[in-house]
Design an enzyme around this catalytic site. Sequence first.
Site, short mmCIF file in Angstrom:
data_model
loop_
_atom_site.label_atom_id
_atom_site.label_comp_id
_atom_site.label_asym_id
_atom_site.label_seq_id
_atom_site.Cartn_x
_atom_site.Cartn_y
_atom_site.Cartn_z
N LYS A 178 -7.29 19.04 54.02
CA LYS A 178 -8.32 18.06 53.60
C LYS A 178 -7.64 17.16 52.56
CE LYS A 178 -10.81 16.86 50.75
NZ LYS A 178 -10.59 15.56 50.06
N SER A 231 -6.89 17.44 39.70
CA SER A 231 -7.17 17.39 38.26
C SER A 231 -7.59 18.76 37.71
CB SER A 231 -8.27 16.37 38.01
OG SER A 231 -9.42 16.76 38.73
N CYS A 286 2.10 13.69 38.23
CA CYS A 286 1.74 14.86 37.41
C CYS A 286 2.91 15.27 36.52
CB CYS A 286 1.34 16.02 38.29
SG CYS A 286 2.71 16.65 39.25
P1 NAD Z 1 -8.92 15.15 41.98
O1 NAD Z 1 -9.03 16.46 41.30
O2 NAD Z 1 -9.93 14.11 41.67
O3 NAD Z 1 -8.97 15.33 43.58
C1 NAD Z 1 -8.11 16.24 44.23
C2 NAD Z 1 -8.77 16.73 45.51
O4 NAD Z 1 -9.95 17.46 45.18
C3 NAD Z 1 -9.20 15.61 46.46
O5 NAD Z 1 -8.90 16.00 47.77
C4 NAD Z 1 -10.70 15.51 46.24
O6 NAD Z 1 -11.40 15.13 47.39
C5 NAD Z 1 -11.09 16.93 45.84
N1 NAD Z 1 -12.21 16.96 44.90
C6 NAD Z 1 -12.53 16.04 43.95
N2 NAD Z 1 -13.60 16.44 43.24
C7 NAD Z 1 -13.98 17.63 43.75
C8 NAD Z 1 -15.01 18.56 43.42
N3 NAD Z 1 -15.89 18.31 42.46
N4 NAD Z 1 -15.10 19.69 44.14
C9 NAD Z 1 -14.22 19.96 45.13
N5 NAD Z 1 -13.21 19.13 45.46
C10 NAD Z 1 -13.08 17.98 44.80
O7 NAD Z 1 -7.44 14.61 41.69
P2 NAD Z 1 -6.82 13.19 42.00
O8 NAD Z 1 -7.41 12.17 41.08
O9 NAD Z 1 -6.84 12.92 43.46
O10 NAD Z 1 -5.28 13.44 41.60
C11 NAD Z 1 -4.78 13.25 40.31
C12 NAD Z 1 -4.72 14.56 39.56
O11 NAD Z 1 -3.91 15.47 40.26
C13 NAD Z 1 -4.08 14.42 38.18
O12 NAD Z 1 -4.82 15.20 37.27
C14 NAD Z 1 -2.68 14.99 38.36
O13 NAD Z 1 -2.07 15.49 37.20
C15 NAD Z 1 -2.96 16.07 39.35
N6 NAD Z 1 -1.74 16.46 40.05
C16 NAD Z 1 -1.17 17.64 39.73
C17 NAD Z 1 0.00 18.03 40.34
C18 NAD Z 1 0.66 19.33 39.99
O14 NAD Z 1 1.55 19.74 40.70
N7 NAD Z 1 0.27 19.99 38.93
C19 NAD Z 1 0.59 17.21 41.31
C20 NAD Z 1 -0.04 16.00 41.63
C21 NAD Z 1 -1.21 15.63 41.00
#
Ligand code: NAD
Length: 501
Positions: A178, A231, A286
């Site tokens: 997804k 996140s 990240c």
């Molecule tokens: P996000 O958390 O908003 O979304 C990530 C995924 O979760 C998406 O597929 C989204 O559809 C889903 N999602 C969003 N809200 C949700 C909810 N309430 N319940 C269930 N699923 C939900 O993250 P983003 O904005 O797409 O990505 C950026 C974030 O990802 C930053 O915080 C970054 O640091 C982090 N990140 C971390 C790593 C790592 O390896 N630690 C790598 C890349 C990105």
Amino acid sequence: MNKTIPSKLPQLIRGEWVNSSCSDWLEVTNPATGEVLSQVPLTTSEELQSAVTSAKEAFVQWRDTPVTVRARIMLRYQALLKKNQESLARILSEETGKTFEDAKGDIWRGIEVVEHAANIASLMMGETMENVAGGIDCYSYLQPIGVCTGITPFNFPAMIPLWMFPMAIACGNTFILKPSEQDPITPCKLAELFMEAGAPEGVLQLVHGGPEQVDFLLKHPDIKAISFVGSVPVGRHIYQTGTQQLKRVQAFAGAKNHMVVMSDANKTAAINNIVGASVGAAGQRCMAISVAVLVGDTQQWLEDIKNAMSVVKPGHWQDPNADFGPLISAAAREKVLGYIARGKEEGADCLLDGSDISVEGFPHGNWVGPTLFANVSPDMSIYTDEIFGPVLCLLNADSLEDAIQLINTCPYGNGTSIFTASGAAARKFQHEISVGQVGINIPIPVPLPFFSFTGWRASFYGDQHAYGKQAVRFYTETKTITARWYDSDIEQVEHTNLTIQ
Ligand code: NAD
């Protein structure tokens, strides 16, 4: 690979690309122009159920498919990804705004994981021991666990899906991806190529959506393991909900990465790396450096850092002079601008403000220019929160000890680095720092796939990390067999004592 972008994105269910019957669709926009590239469905519960059922059915045969056959699919997939790298990168740049070089890098880091997955035969070997007791041998196998799912973020739409499904599938599992609803076109192209590489029907499914669709997958009893990247709040929710359902979960979350600059560091290298690692990819990595900790004399380098940062410019991905692209959405831009305003209110010195930047020819892009704050203190929100934009905070420390303490007090532990000419300082830093990925004169220490990606603390919830040996552990179950064979012609069998003396 089909290089055109459909006006409505299909889903991959039961080996077929099918349109959703849902009534709710989201727009996928080009963040540099605001142009709508496609629409992405919020996959219905019936369609999600069909994907899970198909993945469960496909697992029966896939788990028994010889490891060499699984490995060869990865070899073919790697070749197809390499062949299509440029056309994939163009699509990736269109939907993320990343520069073309950055987009190719996003794909390349994923290709390296596929190469690693092609080594699955040696990675999945178990252990053996002869004569653990008289005439008794013991050996273990790593067996796949079933249907796995992956929930991925917007910022690496190629690399992060490729962290997940090639490793899971090479281990003999089936997988439901997804991807982020903000840039799902690249992941669809990745899945298309995976099918072209010869993946059997049902082994990979791709569904779309947001929180509702994720919760369906999180709670589905037939899904055994969840890989998440995104996140912190969502990562916590995924980890808590998934583990409550007694599933295996690995959740990679947000970050605040510090670079420590010692006064014996090579000044030019340190400053160039601070700039590249903080504003590259518009700070949407990240592992981006969002804090530089200036130790001792390096606190006099403010003007040099500012000068180096002020020549770095955002722009459209087709502009070869663009150093980085726009933020992914207007909402992301508003959030970053809010932090810049708050940083000023909180009393940090804003040496460079990218709030009002514009890019000629692209009035609707989500642009934010390089932004530099000095004299930041640890209680300011620009320090405590992940901003995820091209904003760098400079903090001062009197000594290496103070810098280490600052970093170890910050809740995040994804990555960090030190710039120094002293082996002793670097050794102390690598040993005492409470962060999972450490660079020594390397600003963004992302490990290659034969290691694992090992964030710590609030940057990761779970036990086994992405790719490397840890991914194989995550996507498999260990079965240990203790065996004794009797000669058929021996009637009286001696009892063998297995008790450990
Ligand atoms: P996000 O958390 O908003 O979304 C990530 C995924 O979760 C998406 O597929 C989204 O559809 C889903 N999602 C969003 N809200 C949700 C909810 N309430 N319940 C269930 N699923 C939900 O993250 P983003 O904005 O797409 O990505 C950026 C974030 O990802 C930053 O915080 C970054 O640091 C982090 N990140 C971390 C790593 C790592 O390896 N630690 C790598 C890349 C990105």
